[in-house]
Write a protein that holds these residues in place. Structure first.
Motif, PDB file in Angstrom:
ATOM      1  N   ASP A  92       0.804  -1.211   0.000  1.00 53.84           N
ATOM      2  CA  ASP A  92       0.000   0.000   0.000  1.00 53.84           C
ATOM      3  C   ASP A  92       0.844   1.271   0.000  1.00 53.84           C
ATOM      4  OD1 ASP A  92      -2.325  -1.467  -0.030  1.00 53.84           O
ATOM      5  OD2 ASP A  92      -2.634  -1.383   2.142  1.00 53.84           O
ATOM      6  N   HIS A  93       1.961   1.286   0.712  1.00 59.34           N
ATOM      7  CA  HIS A  93       2.777   2.504   0.760  1.00 59.34           C
ATOM      8  C   HIS A  93       3.438   2.782  -0.591  1.00 59.34           C
ATOM      9  CE1 HIS A  93       5.931  -0.526   1.533  1.00 59.34           C
ATOM     10  NE2 HIS A  93       6.779   0.363   1.069  1.00 59.34           N
ATOM     11  N   ILE A  94       3.662   1.738  -1.372  1.00 55.43           N
ATOM     12  CA  ILE A  94       4.181   1.925  -2.738  1.00 55.43           C
ATOM     13  C   ILE A  94       3.055   2.365  -3.655  1.00 55.43           C
ATOM     14  CG2 ILE A  94       5.218   0.739  -4.722  1.00 55.43           C
ATOM     15  CD1 ILE A  94       6.663  -1.070  -2.744  1.00 55.43           C
ATOM     16  N   ARG A  95       1.886   1.806  -3.459  1.00 51.31           N
ATOM     17  CA  ARG A  95       0.732   2.133  -4.294  1.00 51.31           C
ATOM     18  C   ARG A  95       0.338   3.612  -4.167  1.00 51.31           C
ATOM     19  NH1 ARG A  95      -2.384  -1.878  -6.349  1.00 51.31           N
ATOM     20  NH2 ARG A  95      -1.494  -3.319  -4.818  1.00 51.31           N
ATOM     21  N   LEU A  96       0.652   4.246  -3.046  1.00 49.17           N
ATOM     22  CA  LEU A  96       0.294   5.646  -2.831  1.00 49.17           C
ATOM     23  C   LEU A  96       0.898   6.563  -3.892  1.00 49.17           C
ATOM     24  CD1 LEU A  96       0.544   6.015   1.075  1.00 49.17           C
ATOM     25  CD2 LEU A  96      -1.514   6.113  -0.350  1.00 49.17           C
ATOM     26  N   TRP A  97       2.138   6.263  -4.329  1.00 50.97           N
ATOM     27  CA  TRP A  97       2.755   7.101  -5.376  1.00 50.97           C
ATOM     28  C   TRP A  97       2.672   6.455  -6.750  1.00 50.97           C
ATOM     29  CZ3 TRP A  97       6.776   5.318  -8.326  1.00 50.97           C
ATOM     30  CH2 TRP A  97       7.506   4.225  -7.826  1.00 50.97           C
ATOM     31  N   VAL A  98       2.559   5.140  -6.772  1.00 48.83           N
ATOM     32  CA  VAL A  98       2.482   4.435  -8.048  1.00 48.83           C
ATOM     33  C   VAL A  98       1.208   4.803  -8.809  1.00 48.83           C
ATOM     34  CG1 VAL A  98       1.984   2.147  -9.009  1.00 48.83           C
ATOM     35  CG2 VAL A  98       3.993   2.469  -7.562  1.00 48.83           C
ATOM     36  N   VAL A  99       0.083   4.865  -8.114  1.00 49.21           N
ATOM     37  CA  VAL A  99      -1.202   5.114  -8.781  1.00 49.21           C
ATOM     38  C   VAL A  99      -1.254   6.487  -9.449  1.00 49.21           C
ATOM     39  CG1 VAL A  99      -3.681   5.421  -8.413  1.00 49.21           C
ATOM     40  CG2 VAL A  99      -2.518   3.437  -7.443  1.00 49.21           C
ATOM     41  N   PRO A 100      -0.924   7.591  -8.763  1.00 52.36           N
ATOM     42  CA  PRO A 100      -0.996   8.892  -9.451  1.00 52.36           C
ATOM     43  C   PRO A 100       0.001   9.039 -10.596  1.00 52.36           C
ATOM     44  CG  PRO A 100      -0.100   9.139  -7.225  1.00 52.36           C
ATOM     45  CD  PRO A 100      -0.636   7.753  -7.320  1.00 52.36           C
ATOM     46  N   VAL A 101       1.221   8.522 -10.419  1.00 54.83           N
ATOM     47  CA  VAL A 101       2.209   8.593 -11.503  1.00 54.83           C
ATOM     48  C   VAL A 101       1.734   7.794 -12.707  1.00 54.83           C
ATOM     49  CG1 VAL A 101       4.545   7.921 -12.195  1.00 54.83           C
ATOM     50  CG2 VAL A 101       4.179   9.053 -10.004  1.00 54.83           C
ATOM     51  N   SER A 102       1.224   6.600 -12.460  1.00 56.11           N
ATOM     52  CA  SER A 102       0.741   5.743 -13.545  1.00 56.11           C
ATOM     53  C   SER A 102      -0.455   6.368 -14.248  1.00 56.11           C
ATOM     54  CB  SER A 102       0.359   4.361 -13.000  1.00 56.11           C
ATOM     55  OG  SER A 102       1.461   3.735 -12.377  1.00 56.11           O
ATOM     56  N   ARG A 103      -1.362   6.940 -13.479  1.00 61.51           N
ATOM     57  CA  ARG A 103      -2.536   7.580 -14.065  1.00 61.51           C
ATOM     58  C   ARG A 103      -2.131   8.741 -14.973  1.00 61.51           C
ATOM     59  NH1 ARG A 103      -6.390   9.104  -9.641  1.00 61.51           N
ATOM     60  NH2 ARG A 103      -7.321   7.051  -9.987  1.00 61.51           N
ATOM     61  N   PHE A 104      -1.192   9.555 -14.503  1.00 59.43           N
ATOM     62  CA  PHE A 104      -0.719  10.682 -15.290  1.00 59.43           C
ATOM     63  C   PHE A 104      -0.072  10.199 -16.589  1.00 59.43           C
ATOM     64  CE2 PHE A 104       2.738  14.135 -15.621  1.00 59.43           C
ATOM     65  CZ  PHE A 104       1.949  14.910 -16.452  1.00 59.43           C
ATOM     66  N   GLY A 105       0.787   9.188 -16.483  1.00 57.26           N
ATOM     67  CA  GLY A 105       1.473   8.674 -17.662  1.00 57.26           C
ATOM     68  C   GLY A 105       0.528   8.044 -18.665  1.00 57.26           C
ATOM     69  N   LEU A 106      -0.409   7.228 -18.184  1.00 57.44           N
ATOM     70  CA  LEU A 106      -1.364   6.580 -19.082  1.00 57.44           C
ATOM     71  C   LEU A 106      -2.288   7.594 -19.742  1.00 57.44           C
ATOM     72  CD1 LEU A 106      -2.201   3.497 -16.853  1.00 57.44           C
ATOM     73  CD2 LEU A 106      -1.173   3.398 -19.123  1.00 57.44           C
ATOM     74  N   THR A 107      -2.667   8.635 -18.995  1.00 56.42           N
ATOM     75  CA  THR A 107      -3.505   9.690 -19.574  1.00 56.42           C
ATOM     76  C   THR A 107      -2.757  10.420 -20.678  1.00 56.42           C
ATOM     77  OG1 THR A 107      -4.695  10.000 -17.484  1.00 56.42           O
ATOM     78  CG2 THR A 107      -4.780  11.806 -19.079  1.00 56.42           C
ATOM     79  N   ALA A 108      -1.505  10.760 -20.416  1.00 54.87           N
ATOM     80  CA  ALA A 108      -0.700  11.463 -21.421  1.00 54.87           C
ATOM     81  C   ALA A 108      -0.546  10.626 -22.678  1.00 54.87           C
ATOM     82  CB  ALA A 108       0.673  11.805 -20.840  1.00 54.87           C
ATOM     83  N   ARG A 109      -0.255   9.349 -22.522  1.00 52.55           N
ATOM     84  CA  ARG A 109      -0.094   8.495 -23.704  1.00 52.55           C
ATOM     85  C   ARG A 109      -1.415   8.342 -24.445  1.00 52.55           C
ATOM     86  NH1 ARG A 109       0.853   2.444 -24.692  1.00 52.55           N
ATOM     87  NH2 ARG A 109       2.258   2.396 -26.482  1.00 52.55           N
ATOM     88  N   GLY A 110      -2.513   8.241 -23.701  1.00 53.72           N
ATOM     89  CA  GLY A 110      -3.814   8.151 -24.346  1.00 53.72           C
ATOM     90  C   GLY A 110      -4.127   9.388 -25.159  1.00 53.72           C
ATOM     91  N   LEU A 111      -3.829  10.573 -24.625  1.00 48.58           N
ATOM     92  CA  LEU A 111      -4.083  11.814 -25.348  1.00 48.58           C
ATOM     93  C   LEU A 111      -3.201  11.913 -26.595  1.00 48.58           C
ATOM     94  CD1 LEU A 111      -4.441  14.321 -22.366  1.00 48.58           C
ATOM     95  CD2 LEU A 111      -6.256  13.383 -23.813  1.00 48.58           C
TER      96      LEU A 111
END
Length: 276
Positions: free
Chosen positions: A187-206
């Motif tokens: 969970d402590h890794i997921r706290l930063w993994v989720v927002p970074v991943s979301r940002f990256g996937l959104t950018a690639r999708g756009l």
């Protein structure tokens, strides 16, 4: 444990290793693309490039053969993993319309990744025609070929709409946090993994949406040269009135997608239990 079980276990370990190596190679390449674009946006000497441009930058380094060879091997592994996903369907997408659509995209991405691996090897061994191909715009080249066929403009437009659809799907998946289902981390890794991943996937999708939109527009105009690849999209952002801001945002997003690739290499749950 029987000999057959040992063999299957070995195969699954190899598949898992190949998938992780592939995700890592893709992550490293996108980190480089994002870094070069950010340097260009801040006027620090970089250049907004696509995958081929980034590969040429890698090859120009002192350890170019080693770096490029590692990327080529990684993308070959990722291509193989995508083919396994499309054919064996270890994630269980099924054979309904949605499942077949996802598996078709996986098969198409396998071809793209195989092309990146082949281009890398071609640069390493200086295959004839690679330099000419590197200077050409691949999107323009294949789009011109499609347009030359009967109903080519309609087919090109359909391809562009499909790319837009894939991009929108990536953005939706990012904000629904569907990628989180495949990550096996604390969970402590997921706290930063989720927002970074979301940002990256959104950018690639756009970026996919912009590429697909340019293909649709090129098909409508019957002018293949209007279609843009990754490098073209980044350069078009750079030429806008707020170019450095938009290019910086895109660069950070692509860099974040690169980090997501490294996250997948470490923490992604690889579905191999259902592969015979």
């Amino acid at each position: 444990m029987t000999e057959a079980s040992l063999t299957n276990d070995t195969h699954r370990r190899l598949i898992t290793f190949a998938a992780r190596a592939g995700y890592g190679a893709r992550g490293a390449l996108y980190l480089l693309i994002g870094t070069l674009a950010l340097l260009a946006a801040l006027d620090l000497g970089g250049d907004p490039v696509g995958t081929r441009g980034a590969l040429r930058v890698l090859f120009a380094q002192p350890a170019g053969y080693l770096l490029l060879g590692s990327i080529a091997a990684g993308f070959a592994c990722l291509s193989a993993w995508r083919l396994i996903q499309a054919w064996a369907d270890p994630a269980g997408y099924g054979r309904d319309l949605k499942g077949l659509g996802i598996r078709t995209v996986q098969a198409a991405s396998a071809l793209v990744y195989a092309g990146i691996a082949a281009f890398s090897v071609g640069l390493m061994f200086r295959w004839e025609g690679i330099e000419a191909f590197a200077r050409a715009a691949p999107v323009t080249t294949w789009l011109a070929s499609i347009m030359a066929a009967p109903f080519g403009s309609w087919l090109s437009g359909a391809v562009g709409l499909a790319v837009v659809g894939v991009g929108v799907g990536k953005v939706v998946k990012a904000w629904r946090t569907e990628f989180d289902e495949h990550l096996d981390c604390e969970d402590h890794i997921r706290l930063w993994v989720v927002p970074v991943s979301r940002f990256g996937l959104t950018a690639r999708g756009l970026v996919f949406v912009m590429i697909g939109s340019s293909v649709v527009w090129a098909a409508f105009q019957v002018q293949a040269e209007r279609a843009l690849g990754l490098a073209g999209v980044l350069r078009s952002l750079e030429r806008t009135p707020l170019g450095w801001v938009l290019l910086s945002a895109a660069a950070l997003g692509l860099g974040a997608f690169g980090v997501f690739g490294l996250i997948e290499a470490m923490y992604r749950r690889i579905d191999v239990k259902d592969i015979d």
